[in-house]
Design an enzyme around this catalytic site. Structure first.
Site, PDB file in Angstrom:
ATOM      1  N   ASN A 152       0.889  -0.457   0.299  1.00  0.00           N
ATOM      2  CA  ASN A 152      -0.525   0.242   0.105  1.00  0.00           C
ATOM      3  C   ASN A 152       0.962   1.013  -0.041  1.00  0.00           C
ATOM      4  O   ASN A 152       1.824   1.701   0.798  1.00  0.00           O
ATOM      5  CB  ASN A 152      -1.104  -0.177   1.370  1.00  0.00           C
ATOM      6  CG  ASN A 152      -2.063   1.264   1.046  1.00  0.00           C
ATOM      7  OD1 ASN A 152      -1.676   1.735   0.435  1.00  0.00           O
ATOM      8  ND2 ASN A 152      -2.243   1.478   2.412  1.00  0.00           N
ATOM      9  N   PRO A 153       1.308   1.825  -1.046  1.00  0.00           N
ATOM     10  CA  PRO A 153       2.257   3.256  -1.403  1.00  0.00           C
ATOM     11  C   PRO A 153       1.373   4.178  -0.244  1.00  0.00           C
ATOM     12  O   PRO A 153       2.701   4.865   0.243  1.00  0.00           O
ATOM     13  CB  PRO A 153       2.067   3.563  -2.554  1.00  0.00           C
ATOM     14  CG  PRO A 153       0.180   3.044  -2.775  1.00  0.00           C
ATOM     15  CD  PRO A 153       0.164   1.577  -2.793  1.00  0.00           C
ATOM     16  N   ASP A 211      -3.393  -1.771   8.577  1.00  0.00           N
ATOM     17  CA  ASP A 211      -4.582  -3.638   8.634  1.00  0.00           C
ATOM     18  C   ASP A 211      -5.778  -3.496   8.229  1.00  0.00           C
ATOM     19  O   ASP A 211      -6.054  -4.055   8.171  1.00  0.00           O
ATOM     20  CB  ASP A 211      -5.011  -3.260  10.502  1.00  0.00           C
ATOM     21  CG  ASP A 211      -3.949  -3.694  11.713  1.00  0.00           C
ATOM     22  OD1 ASP A 211      -3.442  -4.624  11.717  1.00  0.00           O
ATOM     23  OD2 ASP A 211      -4.237  -2.879  12.329  1.00  0.00           O
ATOM     24  N   GLU A 216      -8.866  -6.407   3.474  1.00  0.00           N
ATOM     25  CA  GLU A 216      -9.276  -6.801   2.614  1.00  0.00           C
ATOM     26  C   GLU A 216      -8.893  -7.514   1.864  1.00  0.00           C
ATOM     27  O   GLU A 216      -9.877  -8.528   0.600  1.00  0.00           O
ATOM     28  CB  GLU A 216      -8.835  -5.421   1.088  1.00  0.00           C
ATOM     29  CG  GLU A 216      -9.022  -4.144   1.487  1.00  0.00           C
ATOM     30  CD  GLU A 216      -8.586  -2.832   0.440  1.00  0.00           C
ATOM     31  OE1 GLU A 216      -8.619  -3.208  -0.228  1.00  0.00           O
ATOM     32  OE2 GLU A 216      -8.989  -1.500   1.481  1.00  0.00           O
TER      33      GLU A 216
END
Length: 512
Positions: A152-153, A211, A216
């Site tokens: 996740n950037p 988290d 997801e």
């Protein structure tokens, strides 16, 4: 010959002291003569009871004062590598290579290497030695895991990608993992990827994030036509790169990305209870917690104060505390263990080291099965006959947890277990004295919350909660905001799978 002299100087970081000859015990299955491999004239590698010990005698030359010529002596350096830290070893092109995770600072590790020349006459023995070394280093853990990495950037204030490439990927590569990394581009992207994932192509799916991505991923796997098989077959690992890293604290015992990567490499698969949440016409899966009341509002209601860091939660809690805010609701609970002493006994009995995967939620449903059926129905169905809906007009905090830590040093649920088929539920009145509530906030840090008399702690298998008295508010599912409307939950024993450090319990102090 080693690749770097600094590697041997790091021995004190890896082990307080090198094992003595008595401590270098023969590991199971090895004959005494096979525990040591001598390479060259000065270096030996020994398989100890819990570590690889490398002794290297380096020649030191001195000029004699009273005579001509040079005197030569030898200095021995010793490196002790715990098996947990050993990433890989192999023989290639007449060299024995050892790669391991070397401690850097108090909480992190980095890849280090040592190289030794192996003559042709020693190669067969060296290959046998290396295989035994890998057996001791990996034990029940799978070697060369096939890992799908999602980064996740936006996680960790935009630092997640940098953390992954600098600290995580080198460890996975050194352990000869097969890596397929992908950067998420929008909210829900990880769910889309997981829903389309070929479960036969990977062993692990790793979330480099907070988290949010684990949530997801679990729900993406849960959307597959063979959801039960997918959740059992693909193990979830968490690399903490976000602001909330509860999953890593629970299953790895660390908030360090590099240490979590080492736990992924050396961890074993273990079933994890998941919770079905039904709200409206939607069904979702929860792995961490559900909250309504002061905890949900202190978290979700302070998003505008993210600049305060973790202090925003305490600030939000105190503001609502001094206002003696209550959150009226109707609540029905399926209680399985209602007494605190019985809960302690249950925890002790269930946390003794079993690594069995029995009791998976999808067991017996077949490879094409989706999620398991709901034993208690949905929130839209009539209440189960043995449930009673009770009004709680002074509810202050409703908090249901599937894990122990909700954040670093926030051990709300010390009796939580990964695979006991139960949720831990805390309920607290909102009209308790302010001094008592402050004591509760402090008790979360020092581990005494469980025993406080105003804390109602139960182990449950399901519940239904109906907010009332207001049109809008906060409900949190795994830290994500959910609609402010009734919802129902039930536990599925061992439906999910994680890569776990210990294999049978969370990395917390647990119950006394």
């Amino acid at each position: 010959m080693t690749g770097s002299s600094s590697l041997l100087n790091s021995s004190r970081q890896l082990s307080d002291a090198a094992p003595s000859s008595e401590e270098a015990l023969c590991p199971p299955g090895l004959a005494d003569g096979d525990t040591t491999l001598t390479v060259g004239k000065n270096t030996s590698l020994t398989l100890g009871s819990d570590s690889l010990t490398i002794r290297d005698k380096q020649p030191i030359k001195k000029t004699a004062r009273n005579c001509c010529g040079v005197l030569t002596s030898q200095q021995q350096t010793t490196l002790s590598i715990p098996y947990h830290n050993l990433l890989w070893a192999e023989i290639s092109h007449d060299y024995l290579t050892v790669k391991y995770a070397e401690p850097i600072g108090k909480t992190d590790v980095a890849v280090a290497s040592a190289y030794y020349t192996v003559g042709h006459d020693l190669k067969l023995k060296a290959e046998i030695f290396v295989e035994r070394l890998l057996d001791l280093s990996y034990g029940d853990a799978q070697r060369r895991k096939r890992v799908k990495v999602l980064v996740n950037p936006f996680g960790g204030k935009g630092r997640a990608a940098k953390l992954y490439y600098k600290y995580v990927e080198p460890i996975l590569a050194a352990a000869r993992c097969e890596i397929d990394s992908e950067t998420t581009t929008h909210q829900g992207h990880a769910e889309e990827i997981a829903a389309k994932l070929d479960i036969n192509a990977f062993d692990v799916i790793a979330a480099c994030s907070g988290d949010g991505l684990p949530y997801e991923i679990i729900n993406g796997l849960g959307k597959k036509a063979n959801a039960s098989e997918a959740l059992a077959k693909i193990a979830l690992a968490h690399i903490p790169c976000g602001s909330g890293n509860a999953m890593s604290w629970n299953i790895n015992g660390t908030g360090s990305p590099s240490m979590a990567a080492l736990c992924l490499v050396k961890g074993v698969t273990h079933p994890l209870d998941l919770v079905s949440i039904t709200q409206g016409d939607r069904r979702m899966l929860s792995f961490l917690s559900q909250s309504f009341g002061i905890v949900a509002e202190s978290d979700l209601g302070t998003e505008n104060l993210r600049w305060m860091g973790s202090a925003r939660f305490t600030y939000g809690f105190l503001v609502r505390l001094f206002g003696k805010t209550v959150y009226p609701c109707d609540l029905a609970v399926k209680v399985e263990i209602g007494e605190k002493q019985q809960i302690k006994e249950h925890y002790r009995a269930e946390s003794q080291g079993s690594t069995s995967s029995e009791g998976r939620g999808g067991e017996g449903l077949g490879k094409s099965a989706g999620l398991p059926p709901l034993q208690y129905g949905t929130v839209n169905d009539p209440l189960p006959e043995d449930w009673e809906l009770v009004p709680y007009d002074t509810m202050g905090n409703f908090y249901a947890g599937n894990m122990a830590f909700m954040a670093e040093d926030a051990n709300f649920f010390p009796a939580a277990l990964p695979n006991d088929g139960l949720l831990d539920l805390i309920t607290i009145r909102g009209d308790i004295p302010r001094a008592t509530a402050i004591q509760m906030l402090l008790a979360v840090d020092n581990g005494t919350l469980f025993d406080m008399p105003d804390v109602i702690y139960r182990k449950i298998s399901g519940y239904r909660i109906i907010p009332k008295g207001r049109e809008d508010g906060y409900i949190s599912i795994d830290g994500e905001k959910a609609p402010f409307e009734p919802f129902q939950a039930e536990v599925h024993k061992g439906l999910g799978t994680v890569i776990s450090k210990s294999g049978f319990k969370y990395e917390t102090k647990g119950m006394p």
